[in-house]
Every structure is written in C-alpha cells, then in structure tokens.
Design a protein around this motif. Sequence first.
Motif, PDB file in Angstrom:
ATOM      1  N   ALA A 157      10.456  19.324 -10.326  1.00 37.44           N
ATOM      2  CA  ALA A 157       9.690  19.814  -9.716  1.00 37.44           C
ATOM      3  C   ALA A 157       8.708  18.979  -8.654  1.00 37.44           C
ATOM      4  CB  ALA A 157       8.402  20.379 -10.652  1.00 37.44           C
ATOM      5  N   ALA A 158       8.659  17.554  -9.013  1.00 30.17           N
ATOM      6  CA  ALA A 158       7.937  16.801  -8.090  1.00 30.17           C
ATOM      7  C   ALA A 158       8.582  17.014  -6.538  1.00 30.17           C
ATOM      8  CB  ALA A 158       8.049  15.364  -8.582  1.00 30.17           C
ATOM      9  N   TYR A 159       9.874  16.888  -6.958  1.00 29.74           N
ATOM     10  CA  TYR A 159      10.689  16.996  -5.375  1.00 29.74           C
ATOM     11  C   TYR A 159      10.387  18.267  -4.675  1.00 29.74           C
ATOM     12  CZ  TYR A 159      13.213  13.001  -6.950  1.00 29.74           C
ATOM     13  OH  TYR A 159      13.344  11.446  -7.231  1.00 29.74           O
ATOM     14  N   THR A 160      10.491  19.395  -5.346  1.00 25.45           N
ATOM     15  CA  THR A 160      10.216  20.801  -4.761  1.00 25.45           C
ATOM     16  C   THR A 160       8.810  20.839  -4.443  1.00 25.45           C
ATOM     17  OG1 THR A 160       9.969  21.970  -6.680  1.00 25.45           O
ATOM     18  CG2 THR A 160      12.100  21.787  -5.838  1.00 25.45           C
ATOM     19  N   GLU A 161       7.786  20.161  -4.853  1.00 26.59           N
ATOM     20  CA  GLU A 161       6.524  20.084  -4.350  1.00 26.59           C
ATOM     21  C   GLU A 161       6.159  19.246  -3.170  1.00 26.59           C
ATOM     22  OE1 GLU A 161       3.490  21.578  -5.243  1.00 26.59           O
ATOM     23  OE2 GLU A 161       4.689  23.004  -6.400  1.00 26.59           O
ATOM     24  N   TRP A 162       6.872  18.277  -3.132  1.00 29.07           N
ATOM     25  CA  TRP A 162       6.900  17.163  -2.002  1.00 29.07           C
ATOM     26  C   TRP A 162       7.453  17.833  -0.916  1.00 29.07           C
ATOM     27  CZ3 TRP A 162       5.754  11.739  -1.982  1.00 29.07           C
ATOM     28  CH2 TRP A 162       6.021  10.977  -0.618  1.00 29.07           C
ATOM     29  N   ASN A 163       8.431  18.539  -0.801  1.00 24.68           N
ATOM     30  CA  ASN A 163       9.274  19.276   0.174  1.00 24.68           C
ATOM     31  C   ASN A 163      10.022  20.542  -0.365  1.00 24.68           C
ATOM     32  OD1 ASN A 163      10.833  20.430   2.288  1.00 24.68           O
ATOM     33  ND2 ASN A 163      10.424  18.376   3.488  1.00 24.68           N
ATOM     34  N   ASN A 164       9.423  21.686  -0.292  1.00 21.11           N
ATOM     35  CA  ASN A 164      10.179  22.861  -0.863  1.00 21.11           C
ATOM     36  C   ASN A 164      11.525  23.347  -0.198  1.00 21.11           C
ATOM     37  OD1 ASN A 164       9.361  24.671   1.167  1.00 21.11           O
ATOM     38  ND2 ASN A 164       8.039  25.742   0.216  1.00 21.11           N
ATOM     39  N   SER A 165      12.063  22.647   0.778  1.00 24.68           N
ATOM     40  CA  SER A 165      13.157  22.840   1.080  1.00 24.68           C
ATOM     41  C   SER A 165      14.296  22.305   0.103  1.00 24.68           C
ATOM     42  CB  SER A 165      13.551  22.071   2.526  1.00 24.68           C
ATOM     43  OG  SER A 165      15.126  21.920   2.732  1.00 24.68           O
ATOM     44  N   ASP A 223       0.790  -1.220   0.028  1.00 27.12           N
ATOM     45  CA  ASP A 223       0.021   0.040   0.120  1.00 27.12           C
ATOM     46  C   ASP A 223       0.875   1.308   0.104  1.00 27.12           C
ATOM     47  OD1 ASP A 223      -2.151  -1.753   0.044  1.00 27.12           O
ATOM     48  OD2 ASP A 223      -2.878  -1.031   2.028  1.00 27.12           O
ATOM     49  N   VAL A 224       1.981   1.168   0.454  1.00 27.17           N
ATOM     50  CA  VAL A 224       2.952   2.411   0.752  1.00 27.17           C
ATOM     51  C   VAL A 224       3.503   2.552  -0.620  1.00 27.17           C
ATOM     52  CG1 VAL A 224       5.173   3.289   1.653  1.00 27.17           C
ATOM     53  CG2 VAL A 224       3.512   2.124   3.261  1.00 27.17           C
ATOM     54  N   ILE A 225       3.842   1.427  -1.330  1.00 22.42           N
ATOM     55  CA  ILE A 225       4.444   1.695  -2.594  1.00 22.42           C
ATOM     56  C   ILE A 225       3.656   2.162  -3.521  1.00 22.42           C
ATOM     57  CG2 ILE A 225       5.461   0.312  -4.260  1.00 22.42           C
ATOM     58  CD1 ILE A 225       6.772  -1.328  -2.223  1.00 22.42           C
ATOM     59  N   GLY A 226       2.027   1.592  -3.585  1.00 20.16           N
ATOM     60  CA  GLY A 226       1.580   2.207  -4.724  1.00 20.16           C
ATOM     61  C   GLY A 226       0.867   3.325  -4.335  1.00 20.16           C
ATOM     62  N   SER A 227       0.625   3.854  -3.199  1.00 20.49           N
ATOM     63  CA  SER A 227      -0.057   5.013  -2.893  1.00 20.49           C
ATOM     64  C   SER A 227       1.175   6.254  -3.307  1.00 20.49           C
ATOM     65  CB  SER A 227      -0.405   4.941  -1.339  1.00 20.49           C
ATOM     66  OG  SER A 227      -1.238   4.402  -1.088  1.00 20.49           O
ATOM     67  N   THR A 228       2.323   5.931  -2.870  1.00 20.17           N
ATOM     68  CA  THR A 228       3.402   6.890  -2.941  1.00 20.17           C
ATOM     69  C   THR A 228       3.527   7.161  -4.634  1.00 20.17           C
ATOM     70  OG1 THR A 228       4.754   6.136  -1.205  1.00 20.17           O
ATOM     71  CG2 THR A 228       5.839   7.188  -2.581  1.00 20.17           C
ATOM     72  N   ALA A 229       3.403   6.127  -5.297  1.00 19.01           N
ATOM     73  CA  ALA A 229       3.470   6.305  -6.753  1.00 19.01           C
ATOM     74  C   ALA A 229       2.513   7.207  -7.300  1.00 19.01           C
ATOM     75  CB  ALA A 229       3.598   4.879  -7.432  1.00 19.01           C
ATOM     76  N   ASN A 230       1.325   6.528  -6.713  1.00 20.11           N
ATOM     77  CA  ASN A 230      -0.194   7.142  -7.224  1.00 20.11           C
ATOM     78  C   ASN A 230       0.095   8.957  -6.966  1.00 20.11           C
ATOM     79  OD1 ASN A 230      -2.816   7.989  -8.218  1.00 20.11           O
ATOM     80  ND2 ASN A 230      -3.440   7.323  -6.063  1.00 20.11           N
ATOM     81  N   TYR A 231       0.551   9.087  -5.801  1.00 16.99           N
ATOM     82  CA  TYR A 231       0.617  10.634  -5.474  1.00 16.99           C
ATOM     83  C   TYR A 231       1.719  11.422  -6.252  1.00 16.99           C
ATOM     84  CZ  TYR A 231       1.705  15.037  -2.838  1.00 16.99           C
ATOM     85  OH  TYR A 231       1.908  16.212  -2.654  1.00 16.99           O
ATOM     86  N   ILE A 232       2.914  10.872  -6.506  1.00 21.02           N
ATOM     87  CA  ILE A 232       4.123  11.389  -7.285  1.00 21.02           C
ATOM     88  C   ILE A 232       3.259  11.260  -8.672  1.00 21.02           C
ATOM     89  CG2 ILE A 232       6.321  10.823  -8.187  1.00 21.02           C
ATOM     90  CD1 ILE A 232       7.002   9.550  -5.583  1.00 21.02           C
ATOM     91  N   ALA A 233       2.840  10.530  -9.356  1.00 19.45           N
ATOM     92  CA  ALA A 233       2.220  10.613 -10.326  1.00 19.45           C
ATOM     93  C   ALA A 233       1.132  11.587 -11.020  1.00 19.45           C
ATOM     94  CB  ALA A 233       1.805   9.034 -11.150  1.00 19.45           C
ATOM     95  N   ASN A 234       0.087  11.417  -9.920  1.00 20.53           N
ATOM     96  CA  ASN A 234      -1.087  12.126 -10.129  1.00 20.53           C
ATOM     97  C   ASN A 234      -1.193  13.552  -9.466  1.00 20.53           C
ATOM     98  OD1 ASN A 234      -2.365  10.511 -12.278  1.00 20.53           O
ATOM     99  ND2 ASN A 234      -2.614   8.903 -10.649  1.00 20.53           N
ATOM    100  N   GLY A 235      -0.524  13.197  -8.404  1.00 21.64           N
ATOM    101  CA  GLY A 235      -0.616  14.565  -7.577  1.00 21.64           C
ATOM    102  C   GLY A 235       0.499  15.477  -7.837  1.00 21.64           C
ATOM    103  N   LEU A 236       1.696  14.995  -8.117  1.00 16.41           N
ATOM    104  CA  LEU A 236       2.901  15.812  -8.330  1.00 16.41           C
ATOM    105  C   LEU A 236       3.167  15.833 -10.005  1.00 16.41           C
ATOM    106  CD1 LEU A 236       5.153  14.937  -5.529  1.00 16.41           C
ATOM    107  CD2 LEU A 236       3.500  16.884  -5.457  1.00 16.41           C
ATOM    108  N   LYS A 237       2.517  15.230 -10.639  1.00 14.68           N
ATOM    109  CA  LYS A 237       2.377  15.286 -12.186  1.00 14.68           C
ATOM    110  C   LYS A 237       3.910  14.778 -12.689  1.00 14.68           C
ATOM    111  CE  LYS A 237      -1.632  16.975 -11.912  1.00 14.68           C
ATOM    112  NZ  LYS A 237      -2.541  16.203 -12.033  1.00 14.68           N
ATOM    113  N   TRP A 238       4.126  13.698 -12.342  1.00 11.38           N
ATOM    114  CA  TRP A 238       5.502  13.007 -12.761  1.00 11.38           C
ATOM    115  C   TRP A 238       5.226  12.700 -14.295  1.00 11.38           C
ATOM    116  CZ3 TRP A 238       9.932  12.325 -10.267  1.00 11.38           C
ATOM    117  CH2 TRP A 238      11.033  11.571 -10.969  1.00 11.38           C
TER     118      TRP A 238
END
Length: 450
Positions: free
Chosen positions: A337-345, A250-265
């Motif tokens: 940009a997905a990385y800076t959206e995940w954490n903008n530090s 669930d962690v693997i699939g959810s993280t991939a889903n967020y990166i792909a669809n939330g962060l527009k990978w």
Amino acid sequence: MPLFRLLVAAAASLSLSSLAIAQPAPAPVRPAAMQPRPPTAGVPGQPVARAPSPRAAACHNGMSFDRFLADLKQQALSEGVSQRALAEAAPYLVYDQSIVNRDRGQRVFGQVFTEFARNRASDGAAKNAQARIRMHAAAFARAEKEYGVPSAVIAAFWGLESSFGAELGKLHTLPSLVSLAYDCRRSEMFQKETIAALKIIDRGDLKPSEMIGSWAGELGQAQFLPTHYFNYAVDYDGDGHRDMLRSAPDVIGSTANYIANGLKWRRGEPWLQEVRAPANFPWDQADLTIKLSRAKFAQLGVTYPDGRALPNDDMPASLLLPMGRTGPAFLAYANFAAYTEWNNSLIYSTTAGYLATRIAGAAPMRQPSAPVAQLPFNELKELQLLLVRAGFNVGKVDGVMGQLSRTAVKAMQVKYALPADSWPTAELLARMRGPGVQAQPAGLVMPAAR
C-alpha cells in the motif's frame, strides 16, 4: 511528489542511462554562480510571467492573479510564514501559463508492466542501487534502524524518481506552484503546496533560487511535493539544513521518514513476492482489494516461481496480476500500500516494489511464455465508455486502466463467464459491443487523453 503524479508518464520520462551504470557518479552540485536566475522576461530558457487565461480566473470569481497572490500571501502570513521569506520569494511568485498548459496536456504512458520493468528494474538498475547502498552505508543503516524501512526500498524510489540525483528537473518551483494554484483544476491543493514551499524557505532549508525541479513543483532527489518536504525532510548530515537536492544522507533519511510515517510502513514485513498461479485458479480472487492468507493461496495452488510451497501461515496478501492471468503474478502484502500511495499508477508501483525486491537479492521475474495481448489505446477508451454505459464508474474515459476501470472489467468478465482477471481483452470488448458490432461506433466522440 509521486502522490501527485497519477500517471506513470512522469516516472517514465526520467533518463534510463544512469540506472544502467554499475558504478554511481556523485549527485550534481549546482554552484551558486550557476543557479538559474529569477524568472524574468527576456532571459532565454527561463519561465516568463504571462497574462493568466480567462479559464484560470473563473474559479476565483474573476479575481486577477495579482489580487489572488495578495490573498495567498496573507494566508501564508497567517500560517506563520515571515515577511522576510515572502520578500525573498517575491521575484519567483509569477504566473506562467506554459506550466498550466503542461498540466492540462499530460500524456498517457502506454507501456505494459513487463516493458517498463525491463527498462527501469533491470539488472543494471539493481546493481547501481546496490552500489549506492554501499556508498552511503552509514546513512542507509541508520535509516533502516530508526524507521524500519529496508535500504532496498529507499534506494528503489531514489533511483526511479531522479536516477539518484541525475534528473532533478530544470524549472523554478515557485512559478510552477503559484501558477497551478491560480488555475482552476487543483487550485486548493497547489495553494497548500505554495505555502509549504514558502515555509521551507522560511525554515532555511532552501533559498528560492535553489528550488529547481519538475514542472509540477516536485523537489529534490526523491521528488517530494513541498508539503511532504516540509513535513518529512530530515537533516541527516548534521549541517542544519534539510537539503534533498544535494545531500545524499538527507535524501535517504527523509525518504525513509516519509515511507515510515507518511505511508505507514510496517517494520519487518515483506512488500511484494513473485509467485506462480495455476491455470485453474479462481481469477476473481486476484485483486488488491481481496486479502487471503498465504495458507489459503497455497491451497488454491499458488507457489513460488520455482514450484516451492508458500509458507503455511496466516499472513494476509493479495494476488496482483499487473497484466492479467497470462502475465507475471505477485503476492502483494500490506506494505505494498505504501507503493500505491506513493504513486497510484499500477505500473509504477509494481515496478518500484519489484525493483526493491531485486535490489534485496530476489531473482529476475519469469517472463510470460507468450506475448500478453494488449488492446490499442483507442479500444481501451472505447471499452471504458461501454463500461460507463453499463453503469460503472471508471473515472476519466482516457484509455488508462486504473483501479476503477479494472474493477469494472472484472465485474463484466464475471457477467460474461470470462476469466475474471481484470485484464481488458478483445473478447470482452467484442461481448460488450454486442452482436455484429466489429468496430467503434461511427460518430462516437471520445474525450481527449490527459
């Protein structure tokens, strides 16, 4: 969720020990009998409901916490949360002033990129992540096929956020969320997060007693805020629940889903590559806001670290100098940009991207030939204040050189004909102080660091 943490301090607080182990241990499963109990007075180690401070009520026109909570419950009902879920959550919907105090007292993390990356993106960290990929090969392969996010990218975030489940946090989520919702600093944001947490309960993914995480309300092995958990968590192990606390699939699939669809990978595209820039590079062109083709960077003398030429193509990228022109250099592509959206530090996002390249097989980055000078914390704050006086918006004057501060530094470097690499230096500070000014002006009051 990392989007909430604007500083890298939270990431730096994770244990380093589990990242240095070559063979991973299974993520801990918390037996039902060991679940922390609801927050009640007199239970050692548990959050205790405390009277809200006057400051907390100010933005609600003096409304008491009980009245605020009643209104928030009505809002949740209007958004589809059931009475059953509210009843289950009720023992945990209490105010905890200590959470608000922690939010206001966040400390700035002062390591430079190479120090942070040496600890968090080491050979051991990369090997441990590779072992996780082998251990959960089917889930990683499925996630990469369905979402287009490389296994190395998923594993890097997983490792950085919770050391693969070893560091989930120890605080009840609901008291943290509702306390920050009542506080004035980000009330609207945390009202939404509280309702999202109630929706997670209502959907049957987690029980209130299972919602244990960081003080800021982040949940699971990828440290999602509840809104992202509710919107992007997926059931990858087929048990009918989206369990990012205990289920690795669930962690693997959810993280991939967020990166792909939330962060527009962008499927099939790179994210970060180490390069080497010549001493005569036009440093004002080194900025995440400036995109040039790889062919153009090649014309400007940029090569791979071993001297090989860059591809002569039109793929756009930015030259990223996390420590200025004398530190490491990277080409940052659209996926960065997905990385800076995940954490903008910038330190966190660059470390996460670099770690993913190491997991994918890249060589360790070149270390600077000499230590990169870094201004002490008090001088960074002084420089920010001088930049504000010069008319720049740097956000908070807090000693943290975020993108606004770096942009202002670049502009002043251009003005003083200094190498415009956005890295704050003693020479720039001396120029901005003016002739004869050697130290911070007497009586200068700086805002407290957050």
